[in-house]
Design a protein around this motif. Structure first.
Motif, short mmCIF file in Angstrom:
data_model
loop_
_atom_site.label_atom_id
_atom_site.label_comp_id
_atom_site.label_asym_id
_atom_site.label_seq_id
_atom_site.Cartn_x
_atom_site.Cartn_y
_atom_site.Cartn_z
N THR A 38 47.39 37.91 36.01
CA THR A 38 46.50 39.16 36.38
C THR A 38 45.08 38.68 36.27
O THR A 38 44.47 38.93 36.86
N ILE A 39 44.83 37.67 35.03
CA ILE A 39 43.51 37.24 34.98
C ILE A 39 43.05 36.35 36.25
O ILE A 39 42.02 36.57 36.56
N ASN A 42 42.60 38.41 39.39
CA ASN A 42 41.46 39.20 39.61
C ASN A 42 40.14 38.34 39.39
O ASN A 42 39.11 38.81 40.23
N LEU A 43 39.98 37.41 38.41
CA LEU A 43 38.74 36.69 38.44
C LEU A 43 38.69 35.90 39.57
O LEU A 43 37.67 35.53 40.06
N ALA A 71 40.87 43.16 35.09
CA ALA A 71 40.86 42.16 33.98
C ALA A 71 40.34 42.32 32.65
O ALA A 71 41.06 42.13 31.72
N SER A 75 42.97 42.51 29.50
CA SER A 75 42.68 41.59 28.22
C SER A 75 42.39 42.53 27.08
O SER A 75 42.77 42.05 25.97
#
Length: 309
Positions: A38-39, A42-43, A71, A75
């Motif tokens: 996911t991180i 998206n980043l 993100a 988190s």
């Protein structure tokens, strides 16, 4: 005296998921992989949009903002959940609990506004292509993004303000894997009726407004495309709108189930599964639904990979 005792309870225990001991490591690894993907997804999308001048248009400004919010949400929830798998105690302070809820409430509300904004952008691009540069100016796009973030902050702050009137004395056990607002109502020794009403009114109004915006925008898009009677245009519209509507339906469906029907909070397992879906799974799916199906994004990614290989 009773009120003084009630205010002493400032720490909570997040029970998290109930699972067999042998499932601890497999579950941890599964959620860790989901969080990392996911991180990175998206980043990576934000980096791609930032570095490619061809993607410096309104559609990708909104998409990059959505990736940032996803993100942030992941988190907020997943990081605490991962730590709890091996923590000796699952205690969270009242201030940490409020901070986590604010962060989650902000990202969830902001995502609702951004999804509606993206739908409106597609409506203008497809239904009024000649006026698109005039309507979707840089100034308007920035205003729409900032309004989405400000709306998310204000919505979360209002609920935090109403939460501050509650005291907790019945129990310090939160049957959830993060600090959500409905489980807090259940352990409050102050009547949370006003808080429940505010959740229903504010969250309901925001969701109804954004859902209507999305549905009307895509309905007009499909109506416009069908009038052209072009098979290629129809396929493209159904492909794009279908993917977007799938993501929107999954996201809003989870939120409506959780917050517009507060009575469903009695089903703890269903609540946690619903929360897991929109807080962990959807941020994982959004980069796939909105990006990998987008030719400009895939072309930009291919060019970046060729430069770096």
């Amino acid at each position: 005296m009773g009120k003084e005792n009630a205010t002493l309870l400032t720490e909570f225990i997040l029970t998290g998921f109930i699972y067999r001991p042998e499932w601890q490591i497999p579950l941890f690894l599964m959620f860790l992989v989901i969080y990392l993907i996911t991180i990175v997804g998206n980043l990576g999308l934000i980096t791609l949009i930032w570095n490619d001048p061809q993607l410096h248009i309104p559609m990708y400004l909104f998409l990059g903002s959505l990736a940032f919010v996803d993100a942030w949400m992941s988190s907020t929830v997943a990081s605490k959940m991962l730590v709890s798998f091996f923590a000796k105690t699952k205690i969270i302070s009242l201030s940490e609990c409020m901070t986590q809820f604010f962060s989650f409430g902000f990202s969830g509300t902001t995502e609702c506004f951004l999804l509606a904004t993206m739908a409106y952008d597609r409506y203008v691009a497809i239904c009024k292509p000649l006026f698109y540069p005039v309507i979707m100016t840089n100034r308007l796009c920035i205003q729409l993004v900032l309004s989405s973030f400000v709306g998310g902050i204000l919505h979360a702050l209002i609920h935090i303000g109403f939460l501050s009137r509650l005291t907790f004395c019945n129990s310090n056990i939160i049957h959830h894997f993060y600090c959500d607002i409905l489980p807090l109502f259940k352990i409050s020794c102050t009547d949370p009726s006003i808080n429940v009403l505010m959740v229903f009114i504010l969250s309901g109004s925001i969701q109804v407004f954004t859902i209507v915006t999305v549905l009307v925008s895509y309905a007009l898009v499909l109506f416009t495309v069908l009038k052209k009677k072009s098979l290629q245009s129809i396929r493209k519209a159904f492909s794009t709108c279908g993917a977007h509507l799938l993501s929107v339906s999954l996201y809003y469906g989870s939120l409506l189930f959780m917050y517009i029907r507060p009575g469903s909070a009695q089903a703890k397992d269903q609540n946690m599964m619903g929360s897991l879906f929109y807080a962990v799974v959807i941020p994982l799916l959004n980069p796939i639904i909105y990006s990998l199906r987008n030719k400009k994004v895939t072309d930009s990614l291919a060019k970046m990979l060729r430069r770096n290989v």
